[in-house]
Design an enzyme around this catalytic site. Structure first.
Site, PDB file in Angstrom:
ATOM      1  N   ASN A   9       0.285  -8.860   3.299  1.00  0.00           N
ATOM      2  CA  ASN A   9       0.491  -7.888   1.306  1.00  0.00           C
ATOM      3  C   ASN A   9       2.015  -7.544   2.014  1.00  0.00           C
ATOM      4  OD1 ASN A   9       0.870  -7.783  -1.082  1.00  0.00           O
ATOM      5  ND2 ASN A   9       0.021  -5.762  -0.661  1.00  0.00           N
ATOM      6  N   LYS A  11       4.127  -7.478  -0.572  1.00  0.00           N
ATOM      7  CA  LYS A  11       4.640  -6.676  -2.002  1.00  0.00           C
ATOM      8  C   LYS A  11       6.138  -7.039  -2.786  1.00  0.00           C
ATOM      9  CE  LYS A  11       2.059  -2.857   0.560  1.00  0.00           C
ATOM     10  NZ  LYS A  11       1.793  -1.713   0.232  1.00  0.00           N
ATOM     11  N   HIS A  94      -5.471  -4.278  -5.453  1.00  0.00           N
ATOM     12  CA  HIS A  94      -5.307  -2.828  -4.852  1.00  0.00           C
ATOM     13  C   HIS A  94      -4.485  -2.141  -5.423  1.00  0.00           C
ATOM     14  CE1 HIS A  94      -1.819  -2.519  -2.450  1.00  0.00           C
ATOM     15  NE2 HIS A  94      -1.811  -2.885  -1.123  1.00  0.00           N
ATOM     16  N   GLU A  96      -1.961  -0.591  -5.452  1.00  0.00           N
ATOM     17  CA  GLU A  96      -0.898  -0.314  -6.215  1.00  0.00           C
ATOM     18  C   GLU A  96      -0.813  -0.443  -7.792  1.00  0.00           C
ATOM     19  OE1 GLU A  96       1.841  -2.197  -3.487  1.00  0.00           O
ATOM     20  OE2 GLU A  96       1.581  -0.167  -1.885  1.00  0.00           O
ATOM     21  N   GLU A 166      -9.190  -0.106   1.791  1.00  0.00           N
ATOM     22  CA  GLU A 166      -8.123   0.030   2.301  1.00  0.00           C
ATOM     23  C   GLU A 166      -7.691   1.671   1.743  1.00  0.00           C
ATOM     24  OE1 GLU A 166      -4.663  -2.786   2.327  1.00  0.00           O
ATOM     25  OE2 GLU A 166      -5.057  -2.419   0.172  1.00  0.00           O
ATOM     26  N   GLY A 172       0.908   2.288   4.077  1.00  0.00           N
ATOM     27  CA  GLY A 172       2.126   2.967   3.846  1.00  0.00           C
ATOM     28  C   GLY A 172       2.744   4.388   4.241  1.00  0.00           C
ATOM     29  N   SER A 212      -1.782   1.198   7.170  1.00  0.00           N
ATOM     30  CA  SER A 212      -0.636   1.333   8.307  1.00  0.00           C
ATOM     31  C   SER A 212      -1.317   0.898   9.327  1.00  0.00           C
ATOM     32  CB  SER A 212      -0.858   3.028   8.743  1.00  0.00           C
ATOM     33  OG  SER A 212       0.078   3.712   7.698  1.00  0.00           O
TER      34      SER A 212
HETATM   35  C1  PEP Z   1      -1.522  -2.588   2.068  1.00  0.00           C
HETATM   36  O1  PEP Z   1      -0.621  -2.690   0.981  1.00  0.00           O
HETATM   37  O2  PEP Z   1      -1.947  -3.207   1.290  1.00  0.00           O
HETATM   38  C2  PEP Z   1      -1.287  -2.356   3.142  1.00  0.00           C
HETATM   39  C3  PEP Z   1      -1.682  -1.726   4.321  1.00  0.00           C
HETATM   40  O3  PEP Z   1       0.150  -0.852   3.525  1.00  0.00           O
HETATM   41  P1  PEP Z   1       0.797  -0.355   5.221  1.00  0.00           P
HETATM   42  O4  PEP Z   1       0.009  -1.469   5.944  1.00  0.00           O
HETATM   43  O5  PEP Z   1       2.447  -0.167   4.562  1.00  0.00           O
HETATM   44  O6  PEP Z   1      -0.216   0.625   5.283  1.00  0.00           O
END
Ligand code: PEP
Length: 249
Positions: A9, A11, A94, A96, A166, A172, A212
C-alpha cells in the site's frame, strides 16, 4: 484455495516517475515464493502503473473506491473507472480511511457490496486501536468490524474477499504485533468466519497481517499457520525490501 499474498500500500507516496521506476525495479527481482504480489499506487498513476506492470505477475490495485457508479461525488472514483484502467482489486477499510475520512462500518459495507457487484476483489482491512487492546477488547472490536461489513455477504461472495488484520497501533509505528499476537487474532477471525459460514470458506479465505512488517520480521510472522501474507506500507516503497517480504514465505 487459500493463497499467499503480499500487497504494498503506497498510500499518498510516489509521483508518476517514482511509480514507474519502483514497478520496474520490483519487476527485476525474482518472485521466488510464488506469493501473489500486488502494489497499490495513488489513483492518478494506476493506468501507467498497470501498463508498466504488464507481462509481470504484479497486480496493480486501488487504495479506495466510492460506493456509487457515477454522479455528483466530487473527488471520488468509481468501480467502472478503476476497471476501465485494468484494476480488479481494491483495498477498503484501511484504518487511515476510517480515521481521517470517517469511514465507518455502514459505509464500508456499501463499498464492499458495490465492489462485489462490479466483480472486483476486495482486500478488507480492520483492526483495533491500542486503547482497545490495552482494555482487552481487541477481539470484540475486530469481531464487530467484520460482522458489520461482511457477514451479510453470500457464501459465494467470499471467493472475492481477502481479509487484512491491521492493528492500528502497529501501522507505521515500527511496533509490530508479535507473531503470536497475529496468529491468535487470525485464528479467531477464521473461527468467526467458520461459525457464520462453514469451514470450507474459513479455510479458503486469505488473512493478511499488516503493521510494520519488514524484511527482518516477515518470515516469522508469515510462518504462523493462519497468516497468509501481509499488507505492507513503509517497506513497500523500496523494491528490495518489498520483494524480500514477498520472498519471505
Ligand atoms: C499499512 O498502512 O497498511 C501498513 C501496514 O503500514 P506499515 O507497514 O508502514 O506499518
Amino acid at each position: 484455495m487459500r493463497k499467499n499474498i503480499v500487497a504494498g500500500n503506497w498510500k499518498m507516496n510516489n509521483d508518476l516517475s517514482e511509480t514507474l521506476s519502483l514497478i520496474s525495479e520490483i519487476k527485476q527481482i525474482q518472485n521466488t515464493s510464488g506469493a501473489e504480489c500486488m502494489v497499490a499506487p495513488t489513483f492518478i498513476n494506476l493506468q501507467s502503473a498497470f501498463e508498466t506492470a504488464k507481462g509481470s505477475n504484479i497486480e496493480v490495485v486501488a487504495q479506495n473506491m466510492h460506493f456509487a457508479q457515477n454522479g455528483a461525488y466530487t473527488g471520488e472514483i468509481s468501480a467502472s473507472m478503476l476497471k476501465s484502467v485494468g484494476v480488479r482489486t481494491v483495498i477498503l477499510g484501511h484504518s487511515e480511511r476510517r480515521e481521517y475520512f470517517h469511514e465507518d462500518d455502514a459505509l464500508l459495507k456499501q463499498k464492499v457490496d458495490f465492489a462485489l457487484e462490479n466483480n472486483m476483489r476486495v482486500i478488507f482491512c480492520f483492526g483495533e486501536k491500542w486503547e482497545d487492546r490495552s482494555a482487552d477488547n481487541h477481539f470484540n472490536v475486530v469481531e464487530s468490524q467484520i460482522k458489520n461489513a461482511l457477514f451479510h455477504l453470500s457464501a459465494e461472495s467470499w471467493n472475492s474477499i481477502v481479509l487484512a488484520y491491521e492493528p492500528v497501533w502497529a501501522i507505521g509505528t515500527g511496533q509490530t504485533a508479535s507473531p503470536e499476537q497475529a496468529q491468535d487474532m487470525h485464528a479467531f477471525i477464521r473461527g468467526l468466519v467458520e461459525k457464520q459460514y462453514d469451514s470450507s470458506i474459513s479455510e479458503d479465505v486469505s488473512i493478511l497481517y499488516g503493521g510494520s512488517v519488514k524484511p527482518n520480521n516477515a518470515q516469522e510472522i508469515f510462518g504462523k499457520n493462519d497468516v497468509d501474507g501481509g499488507l505492507i506500507g513503509g517497506a513497500a516503497l523500496n523494491a528490495e525490501s518489498f520483494m524480500a517480504i514477498v520472498n519471505a514465505f
